[in-house]
Design a protein around this motif. Sequence first.
Motif: not given
Length: 372
Positions: A195-200, A245-249, A15-22, A239-242
């Motif tokens: 899909x970790x920041x996706x919403x149900x 951030x996803x909600x307002x990106x 994942x080094x080319x695009x690190x995730x938030x958590x 693009x930043x995660x979290x």
Amino acid sequence: MAQLSATYRIDNYIDTFALGHYARVLSAENLETGETVAFKVMRPEHIESDGEAKWEFRAFGNEAQILSTLNISPHVVKLLDCGYLSTDAEAPERGDIDSFGQDVDEFVSHMTTYARAGWRPYLALENLPRTENLFYAMKPAQPGSRRRLPSEEAITLALQFANMLTMAHTRGIVYLDHKLEHVYWDGTTLKVIDFNSSKQIGRGGSALEYTRDVHNLCVGILYPLFTGMSPQKTALRPQAGGMDVVERRYADVQDLDFMMEPLLSPAIQELLQRGARQEIATVKEFVAELNQVASLHGRDVPNTETSPASRQARDNIRQGLSKLREGEEAMREARDLLRDTLILDGISEDLESELRRLVKSVNDAINNRVIP
């Protein structure tokens, strides 16, 4: 419960080319099946000393549930295993592992227990080739240059993404986290990860949530594909995660700039612009408009007339792109062969100089390729 080292052989970070938030993602081998997987594990800094499961922890359960719900889609990365680890090392090698396989309900129901014990959740996922990640493929090695996907392939990708969103929306799921880092493409088939920041939101969710999902698709995925530019009017960058951030990106992105790609089909520009302005309310409306664009590019669409010349032109483009992909792969193989030859002991300086010249020339050609 078992030893991690007896269940998985953990390899390098992928994942080094695009690190995730958590989370960190590593290549791993399932020692029971011999299968190579993408091993996604929560970062140790998100372990709470009070034993509470933060949203970063709960996101693993959310993602597992969504992947299970959408597992019949050919465009969604496959969940192979889920569970918890006792080790707090970022790159885990030892410690205990408790695997729930694909029993997502059990995995989710035990979250509080493992959070209190200080364990970390993990998901073992289908391992996709880095070279097919579109952020990795479209990020030029040379500053001041950019790449874009050919319109023929980008339209196919858009149709497949829309099919995935149709399935998700029908089940009350919105993807939201649209960015190139999450998109894999081999020239014919789309795969979507993270899909970790996706919403149900449930089937009775707000219509605005579905509209925002179409907006994010047009702005965060399709605009970069068709132009090689970020919607923030910069060169492509991670693009930043979290969740916040996803909600307002892309909330402020209502107008798209096509000046850098003036030859792009006006119909494509209009479609993406309408999506950016949230004038397309549902994915069904988006598909209908996308099909009209596709017909202008030589595709047979129901209730739309496509000229024989346009149909023939599209067939020729597809054949040409296929040959270009074959050629680019052959060039990479040739480059690797020449580069490996450079490390041979005992070759003359004359041969070494010639090999370096050839490797540089091939690299220059690859960096200026037509297809990312």
